[in-house]
Design an enzyme around this catalytic site. Structure first.
Site: not given
Length: 170
Positions: A74, A127
């Site tokens: 949305l 990461d």
């Protein structure tokens, strides 16, 4: 108060911004990632094996602003006019504060884009550093201020800026 992404029947819908005026809008968000001292020092020294951790995280955060509508249902796709991601070292806590500032001239705000930039930058740091520290903690991702639009300006009160406490919401 009714949430804007639900109609009268409680069904989710994308808000129609077609009739809204274009205004300059800015949002600033921040978050932090805490690391073990060894990983923190390696990031500061540019010694992480995967390379320039903060350089890569900065690019990832900026790129994330342009992908927010693909990630958050949305959200409207936006033509971002500017995005900055900045990092601040906290030697005492072995943490890095991440700040993202996003700008647009448009019909809807850029709060989600700023929050997404911080989140993706933090995940990128994780990461790139996980080989040294799998216990890193990402926290305190929050909107700090926003300007423009019908709802007006918002600025997080200074007393809620303490990184060790949670902000209490009414």
């Amino acid at each position: 108060m009714q949430f804007s992404h639900f109609d009268e029947a409680g069904q989710a819908w994308m808000v129609d911004v077609g009739a809204k005026a274009e205004t300059e809008r800015v949002a600033v968000a921040e978050g932090q990632i805490s690391l073990l001292p060894v990983a923190y020092e390696m990031v500061k020294a540019g010694a992480m094996k995967k390379g320039d951790v903060l350089g890569v995280a900065r690019i990832a955060g900026i790129m994330a602003t342009k992908q927010t509508s693909a990630l958050i249902p949305l959200c409207h796709p936006l033509a971002i006019s500017g995005a900055e991601v900045t990092f601040f070292f906290d030697d005492e806590r072995h943490s890095i504060r991440i700040e993202a500032s996003v700008r647009i001239t448009g019909k809807t705000g850029v709060e989600m884009e700023a929050l997404t930039a911080v989140s993706v930058a933090a995940l990128t740091i994780y990461d790139m550093c996980k080989a040294v520290d799998k216990g890193m903690e990402i926290s305190q991702i929050r909107l700090m201020k926003k300007s423009g639009g019908r709802s007006g300006d918002f600025s997080r009160p200074a007393e809620s800026d303490d990184r060790n406490t949670e902000t209490k919401r009414p």
